[in-house]
Design a protein around this motif. Structure first.
Motif, PDB file in Angstrom:
ATOM      1  N   ASP A  24       0.827  -1.215   0.000  1.00 39.82           N
ATOM      2  CA  ASP A  24       0.000   0.000   0.000  1.00 39.82           C
ATOM      3  C   ASP A  24       0.855   1.257   0.000  1.00 39.82           C
ATOM      4  O   ASP A  24       0.398   2.332  -0.388  1.00 39.82           O
ATOM      5  N   LYS A  25       2.109   1.148   0.423  1.00 36.20           N
ATOM      6  CA  LYS A  25       3.045   2.295   0.384  1.00 36.20           C
ATOM      7  C   LYS A  25       4.125   2.041  -0.667  1.00 36.20           C
ATOM      8  O   LYS A  25       5.236   2.576  -0.576  1.00 36.20           O
ATOM      9  N   ARG A  26       3.817   1.222  -1.622  1.00 39.49           N
ATOM     10  CA  ARG A  26       4.723   0.887  -2.730  1.00 39.49           C
ATOM     11  C   ARG A  26       6.098   0.434  -2.215  1.00 39.49           C
ATOM     12  O   ARG A  26       7.140   0.704  -2.802  1.00 39.49           O
ATOM     13  N   ALA A  28       7.919   1.416   0.135  1.00 43.28           N
ATOM     14  CA  ALA A  28       8.879   2.447   0.543  1.00 43.28           C
ATOM     15  C   ALA A  28       9.574   1.981   1.815  1.00 43.28           C
ATOM     16  O   ALA A  28       8.969   1.336   2.683  1.00 43.28           O
ATOM     17  N   ALA A  64       9.663   1.745  -3.793  1.00 44.24           N
ATOM     18  CA  ALA A  64       9.611   3.160  -4.209  1.00 44.24           C
ATOM     19  C   ALA A  64      10.644   3.987  -3.456  1.00 44.24           C
ATOM     20  O   ALA A  64      10.497   5.196  -3.321  1.00 44.24           O
ATOM     21  N   MET A  66      13.251   5.407  -0.393  1.00 44.59           N
ATOM     22  CA  MET A  66      13.106   5.758   1.021  1.00 44.59           C
ATOM     23  C   MET A  66      11.722   6.351   1.253  1.00 44.59           C
ATOM     24  O   MET A  66      11.170   7.034   0.401  1.00 44.59           O
ATOM     25  N   ASP A  67      11.215   6.088   2.445  1.00 43.59           N
ATOM     26  CA  ASP A  67       9.881   6.610   2.801  1.00 43.59           C
ATOM     27  C   ASP A  67      10.005   8.106   3.116  1.00 43.59           C
ATOM     28  O   ASP A  67      10.677   8.477   4.095  1.00 43.59           O
ATOM     29  N   LEU A  68       9.388   8.940   2.297  1.00 43.17           N
ATOM     30  CA  LEU A  68       9.541  10.388   2.462  1.00 43.17           C
ATOM     31  C   LEU A  68       8.983  10.884   3.789  1.00 43.17           C
ATOM     32  O   LEU A  68       9.450  11.887   4.330  1.00 43.17           O
ATOM     33  N   TRP A 111       7.921  -0.775  -9.576  1.00 48.41           N
ATOM     34  CA  TRP A 111       8.613   0.491  -9.291  1.00 48.41           C
ATOM     35  C   TRP A 111       9.933   0.272  -8.546  1.00 48.41           C
ATOM     36  O   TRP A 111       9.969  -0.470  -7.554  1.00 48.41           O
ATOM     37  N   PHE A 113      12.810   3.039  -7.219  1.00 46.79           N
ATOM     38  CA  PHE A 113      13.226   4.443  -7.225  1.00 46.79           C
ATOM     39  C   PHE A 113      14.292   4.727  -6.168  1.00 46.79           C
ATOM     40  O   PHE A 113      14.304   4.106  -5.091  1.00 46.79           O
ATOM     41  N   GLY A 115      16.385   5.463  -3.300  1.00 47.31           N
ATOM     42  CA  GLY A 115      17.036   4.610  -2.309  1.00 47.31           C
ATOM     43  C   GLY A 115      16.949   3.135  -2.656  1.00 47.31           C
ATOM     44  O   GLY A 115      17.763   2.334  -2.189  1.00 47.31           O
ATOM     45  N   SER A 137      14.559   9.561  -8.784  1.00 46.79           N
ATOM     46  CA  SER A 137      13.512  10.588  -8.689  1.00 46.79           C
ATOM     47  C   SER A 137      13.883  11.711  -7.722  1.00 46.79           C
ATOM     48  O   SER A 137      13.141  12.686  -7.608  1.00 46.79           O
ATOM     49  N   GLU A 138      15.011  11.565  -7.036  1.00 43.36           N
ATOM     50  CA  GLU A 138      15.391  12.564  -6.022  1.00 43.36           C
ATOM     51  C   GLU A 138      15.362  13.983  -6.582  1.00 43.36           C
ATOM     52  O   GLU A 138      14.861  14.909  -5.943  1.00 43.36           O
ATOM     53  N   TRP A 141      12.189  15.890  -6.466  1.00 41.32           N
ATOM     54  CA  TRP A 141      11.664  16.468  -5.227  1.00 41.32           C
ATOM     55  C   TRP A 141      12.701  17.283  -4.466  1.00 41.32           C
ATOM     56  O   TRP A 141      12.502  17.654  -3.307  1.00 41.32           O
TER      57      TRP A 141
HETATM   58  N1  COA Z   1       7.605   7.534   0.564  1.00 44.36           N
HETATM   59  C1  COA Z   1       6.481   7.618   1.293  1.00 44.36           C
HETATM   60  N2  COA Z   1       5.274   7.227   0.831  1.00 44.36           N
HETATM   61  C2  COA Z   1       5.254   6.719  -0.414  1.00 44.36           C
HETATM   62  C3  COA Z   1       6.381   6.584  -1.207  1.00 44.36           C
HETATM   63  C4  COA Z   1       7.613   7.035  -0.662  1.00 44.36           C
HETATM   64  N3  COA Z   1       8.780   6.918  -1.330  1.00 44.36           N
HETATM   65  N4  COA Z   1       6.012   6.067  -2.383  1.00 44.36           N
HETATM   66  C5  COA Z   1       4.707   5.850  -2.310  1.00 44.36           C
HETATM   67  N5  COA Z   1       4.226   6.245  -1.122  1.00 44.36           N
HETATM   68  C6  COA Z   1       2.849   6.206  -0.625  1.00 44.36           C
HETATM   69  C7  COA Z   1       2.003   7.328  -1.182  1.00 44.36           C
HETATM   70  O1  COA Z   1       2.175   8.520  -0.428  1.00 44.36           O
HETATM   71  C8  COA Z   1       0.629   6.728  -1.048  1.00 44.36           C
HETATM   72  O2  COA Z   1       0.227   6.812   0.307  1.00 44.36           O
HETATM   73  P1  COA Z   1      -1.341   7.090   0.698  1.00 44.36           P
HETATM   74  O3  COA Z   1      -2.090   5.919   0.140  1.00 44.36           O
HETATM   75  O4  COA Z   1      -1.319   7.159   2.167  1.00 44.36           O
HETATM   76  O5  COA Z   1      -1.698   8.386   0.008  1.00 44.36           O
HETATM   77  C9  COA Z   1       0.849   5.242  -1.358  1.00 44.36           C
HETATM   78  O6  COA Z   1       2.224   5.012  -1.113  1.00 44.36           O
HETATM   79  C10 COA Z   1       0.566   4.866  -2.773  1.00 44.36           C
HETATM   80  O7  COA Z   1       1.294   5.732  -3.606  1.00 44.36           O
HETATM   81  P2  COA Z   1       0.717   6.344  -4.951  1.00 44.36           P
HETATM   82  O8  COA Z   1       1.592   7.505  -5.306  1.00 44.36           O
HETATM   83  O9  COA Z   1      -0.732   6.606  -4.833  1.00 44.36           O
HETATM   84  O10 COA Z   1       0.949   5.087  -5.935  1.00 44.36           O
HETATM   85  P3  COA Z   1       1.099   5.056  -7.518  1.00 44.36           P
HETATM   86  O11 COA Z   1       1.122   3.617  -7.853  1.00 44.36           O
HETATM   87  O12 COA Z   1       0.120   5.947  -8.192  1.00 44.36           O
HETATM   88  O13 COA Z   1       2.560   5.685  -7.819  1.00 44.36           O
HETATM   89  C11 COA Z   1       4.942   5.881  -7.452  1.00 44.36           C
HETATM   90  C12 COA Z   1       3.709   4.973  -7.451  1.00 44.36           C
HETATM   91  C13 COA Z   1       6.095   5.012  -6.963  1.00 44.36           C
HETATM   92  C14 COA Z   1       5.222   6.406  -8.873  1.00 44.36           C
HETATM   93  C15 COA Z   1       4.706   7.095  -6.523  1.00 44.36           C
HETATM   94  O14 COA Z   1       4.180   6.643  -5.284  1.00 44.36           O
HETATM   95  C16 COA Z   1       5.984   7.884  -6.211  1.00 44.36           C
HETATM   96  O15 COA Z   1       6.399   8.698  -7.014  1.00 44.36           O
HETATM   97  N6  COA Z   1       6.615   7.626  -5.056  1.00 44.36           N
HETATM   98  C17 COA Z   1       7.815   8.327  -4.645  1.00 44.36           C
HETATM   99  C18 COA Z   1       9.016   7.754  -5.369  1.00 44.36           C
HETATM  100  C19 COA Z   1      10.296   8.436  -4.950  1.00 44.36           C
HETATM  101  O16 COA Z   1      10.560   9.566  -5.267  1.00 44.36           O
HETATM  102  N7  COA Z   1      11.152   7.703  -4.281  1.00 44.36           N
HETATM  103  C20 COA Z   1      12.490   8.159  -3.952  1.00 44.36           C
HETATM  104  C21 COA Z   1      12.674   8.248  -2.532  1.00 44.36           C
HETATM  105  S1  COA Z   1      14.409   8.310  -2.192  1.00 44.36           S
END
Ligand code: COA
Length: 275
Positions: A24-26, A28, A64, A66-68, A111, A113, A115, A137-138, A141
């Protein structure tokens, strides 16, 4: 099946299947996931019924990154102490994985990304789904690809590709990731597990002492001069001999005396010991 909530693992036919389990948090990587990963790796590392370890993800993500929220925002709120602790927990399990006793394969199902490149590189081999998505993707953001991610890119890709990947934040498909050498190969998602099992079966037939020595050697000699590498490899083989001198002799015996296989075309039978 053993589960610590955000990480699961089970062993089947000498393959340890280790999973990121926060679909559910991909998947992370939060501090609690990082702690659970270290624990699971420690549990599996020296088990006699484990010959190879596969790291994969539950759901649509491998990881996905590190957890942001939990890894960045919440630990930064605790000051330097919180940040450093979280970094150490993440880097410790990646380091354990880089030098793992058993050969390891990243089975990248979706996915991957930022970390996530840390554990990706920590695995010895990587097979991706063509449909997977890879990205630094860093930059999107507002930070640089840290946690080793820039190092992973420069160690795996050409200078131009690593720079492009790092600065643009543009993603790669699994197929492109294979072309850019971030993974060994990409196959359609439907065939991913089958291909990984096939690769595990190849590794399971090899001498395990030789596998550990060989995988460490690849990582070590990358950073050595030729002279130092030559010397390291002599010492590494001598150290391996002290654990398994008979295996090497049996490999030679089956080729020279028994003529039951050819090393250029296959592996000796490790189930038979030297007489
Ligand atoms: N950190 C914290 N939460 C994350 C996360 C991350 N890296 N990646 C995904 N999540 C969470 C989302 O906030 C969301 O939480 P919610 O349901 O409480 O709103 C849930 O996971 C699902 O993510 P969502 O974006 O809706 O899924 P998606 O399938 O449409 O998209 C991604 C998937 C991976 C493209 C997108 O989640 C994303 O861009 N994540 C960040 C990737 C990133 O930059 N990682 C580098 C970190 S170093």
């Amino acid at each position: 099946m053993s589960s610590t909530d955000v990480v699961t693992h089970h062993v089947e036919n000498r393959i340890a299947w280790l999973k990121f389990n926060r679909p559910d948090k991909r998947n992370a990587m939060s501090p609690s996931l990082n702690r659970a990963m270290l624990k699971a790796l420690e549990e599996l590392e020296f088990r006699d019924d484990v010959g190879v370890l596969v790291l994969t993800g539950e759901g649509s993500a491998w990881s996905a990154g590190m957890d942001l929220k939990e890894y960045f925002r919440e630990t930064e709120a605790q000051g330097l102490k919180g940040t450093r602790k979280a970094q150490s927990e993440a880097y410790t399990w990646w380091r354990k994985l880089r030098w793992y006793q058993k050969p390891t394969i990243a089975m990248v199902n979706g996915w991957c990304f930022g970390g996530g490149y840390g554990p990706l590189y920590a695995c010895d081999l990587a097979i991706a789904a063509e449909e997977a998505t890879f990205g630094l993707s860093e930059i999107n953001w507002g930070i640089l690809p840290g946690g080793g991610a820039t190092k992973v890119a420069t160690n795996s890709m050409s200078f131009r590709d690593a720079m492009y990947h790092s600065l643009t934040g543009e993603n790669l498909s699994g197929k492109q990731a294979a072309q850019w050498k971030l993974v060994n190969e990409a196959v359609p998602l439907a065939q991913l597990k089958g291909r990984v099992v096939e690769l595990c079966e190849v590794l399971l037939k090899k001498n395990p002492v030789a596998l550990k020595a060989a995988k460490d050697a690849v990582r070590r000699v990358m950073e050595m001069t030729y002279e130092n590498a030559e010397d390291y490899l002599i010492r590494a083989q001598e150290a391996a001999n002290s654990f398994d001198n008979e295996g090497r002799k049996e490999g030679i015996r089956q080729f020279l005396d028994e003529k039951s296989y050819k090393p250029g075309l296959g592996t000796y039978d490790i189930s038979r010991k030297a007489k």
